[in-house]
Design a protein around this motif. Structure first.
Motif, mmCIF file in Angstrom:
data_model
loop_
_atom_site.group_PDB
_atom_site.id
_atom_site.type_symbol
_atom_site.label_atom_id
_atom_site.label_comp_id
_atom_site.label_asym_id
_atom_site.label_seq_id
_atom_site.Cartn_x
_atom_site.Cartn_y
_atom_site.Cartn_z
ATOM 1 N N GLN A 188 194.056 -1.740 74.625
ATOM 2 C CA GLN A 188 193.853 -2.544 73.613
ATOM 3 C C GLN A 188 192.407 -3.324 74.073
ATOM 4 O O GLN A 188 192.521 -4.084 75.076
ATOM 5 C CB GLN A 188 194.796 -3.445 73.239
ATOM 6 C CG GLN A 188 194.764 -4.438 72.114
ATOM 7 C CD GLN A 188 196.089 -4.869 71.479
ATOM 8 O OE1 GLN A 188 196.985 -4.739 72.007
ATOM 9 N NE2 GLN A 188 195.784 -5.679 70.472
ATOM 10 N N ALA A 189 191.591 -3.483 72.991
ATOM 11 C CA ALA A 189 190.369 -4.287 73.211
ATOM 12 C C ALA A 189 190.904 -5.779 73.330
ATOM 13 O O ALA A 189 191.863 -6.235 72.757
ATOM 14 C CB ALA A 189 189.354 -4.352 72.194
ATOM 15 N N PRO A 190 190.161 -6.636 74.374
ATOM 16 C CA PRO A 190 190.362 -8.032 74.496
ATOM 17 C C PRO A 190 190.485 -8.662 73.434
ATOM 18 O O PRO A 190 191.024 -9.919 73.335
ATOM 19 C CB PRO A 190 189.664 -8.365 75.803
ATOM 20 C CG PRO A 190 188.647 -7.471 75.908
ATOM 21 C CD PRO A 190 189.070 -6.157 75.365
ATOM 22 N N LEU A 191 189.349 -8.622 72.589
ATOM 23 C CA LEU A 191 189.242 -9.566 71.358
ATOM 24 C C LEU A 191 189.021 -8.444 70.256
ATOM 25 O O LEU A 191 188.010 -7.676 70.247
ATOM 26 C CB LEU A 191 187.938 -10.299 71.606
ATOM 27 C CG LEU A 191 187.803 -11.224 72.933
ATOM 28 C CD1 LEU A 191 186.494 -11.782 72.803
ATOM 29 C CD2 LEU A 191 189.066 -12.541 72.641
ATOM 30 N N VAL A 192 189.787 -8.982 69.198
ATOM 31 C CA VAL A 192 189.717 -7.985 67.811
ATOM 32 C C VAL A 192 189.562 -9.220 66.792
ATOM 33 O O VAL A 192 190.511 -9.760 66.642
ATOM 34 C CB VAL A 192 190.558 -7.391 67.799
ATOM 35 C CG1 VAL A 192 190.792 -6.721 66.519
ATOM 36 C CG2 VAL A 192 190.986 -6.219 68.966
ATOM 37 N N GLU A 193 188.348 -9.127 65.977
ATOM 38 C CA GLU A 193 188.096 -9.787 65.051
ATOM 39 C C GLU A 193 188.880 -9.314 63.543
ATOM 40 O O GLU A 193 188.591 -8.074 63.707
ATOM 41 C CB GLU A 193 186.588 -10.088 64.798
ATOM 42 C CG GLU A 193 186.106 -10.780 65.947
ATOM 43 C CD GLU A 193 185.192 -9.610 66.866
ATOM 44 O OE1 GLU A 193 184.493 -9.884 67.433
ATOM 45 O OE2 GLU A 193 185.555 -8.507 66.748
ATOM 46 N N SER A 194 188.966 -10.034 62.971
ATOM 47 C CA SER A 194 189.669 -9.556 61.387
ATOM 48 C C SER A 194 189.219 -10.691 60.301
ATOM 49 O O SER A 194 188.609 -11.855 60.843
ATOM 50 C CB SER A 194 190.891 -9.125 61.256
ATOM 51 O OG SER A 194 191.794 -10.336 61.708
#
Length: 125
Positions: free
Chosen positions: A1-7
Motif C-alpha cells: 500500500q502506498a504510504p500516502l493516498v489522497e482523496s
C-alpha cells in the motif's frame, strides 16, 4: 500500500467547498510533518498548508482565511478543508510527508521524501 493516498478532489463551482484527505500508512514517525502542495499546469509546485506533530502549522497567504488544515493522528489522516474556492485554486493537490522535525514548515518540495499520487481540484463558473 502506498504510504500516502489522497482523496476528496473533484469539480466545484466558484465559491464552493471541498475537503481533501490524505491517508498515511506505515510507521508514524515517517509522517512527523505533513504538507499539502498543489501544481497547476505550467506552474511550479507550491506549498499550500502544512502541519507537524509538535503543533507547528503554516498556511500560504494565497489561501489564508479560506483553507484550513487539520490532522487526525488516531487515524493517521491529514485533511484540507477548502472554502470559497476560486478558479486559481484549480490544480493537482499532493500530500507530502517527512520524518524530519522541521524547524519551520518548508514549501520546498525537496524537503519531503514521501508523496501521494495527487487528487485533482477543478474550480469553474
Amino acid at each position: 500500500q502506498a504510504p500516502l493516498v489522497e482523496s476528496g478532489g473533484g469539480s466545484v463551482q466558484i465559491g464552493g467547498s471541498l475537503r481533501l484527505s490524505c491517508a498515511a500508512s506505515g510507521a508514524a514517525y515517517r509522517f512527523y510533518c505533513m504538507t499539502w502542495f498543489r501544481q497547476a499546469p505550467g506552474k511550479e509546485r507550491e506549498g499550500v498548508a502544512g502541519n507537524c506533530n509538535d503543533g507547528k502549522a503554516r498556511v500560504a497567504d494565497s489561501v489564508k482565511g479560506r483553507f484550513t488544515i487539520s490532522r487526525d493522528n488516531t487515524e493517521n489522516t491529514l485533511h484540507l478543508q477548502m472554502n470559497s474556492l476560486k478558479p486559481e485554486d484549480t490544480a493537482m493537490y499532493y500530500c507530502a510527508a517527512t520524518a524530519s522535525r522541521l524547524i519551520f514548515i518548508s514549501w520546498a518540495p525537496t524537503v519531503y521524501d514521501l508523496w501521494g499520487q495527487g487528487t485533482q481540484v477543478t474550480v469553474s463558473s
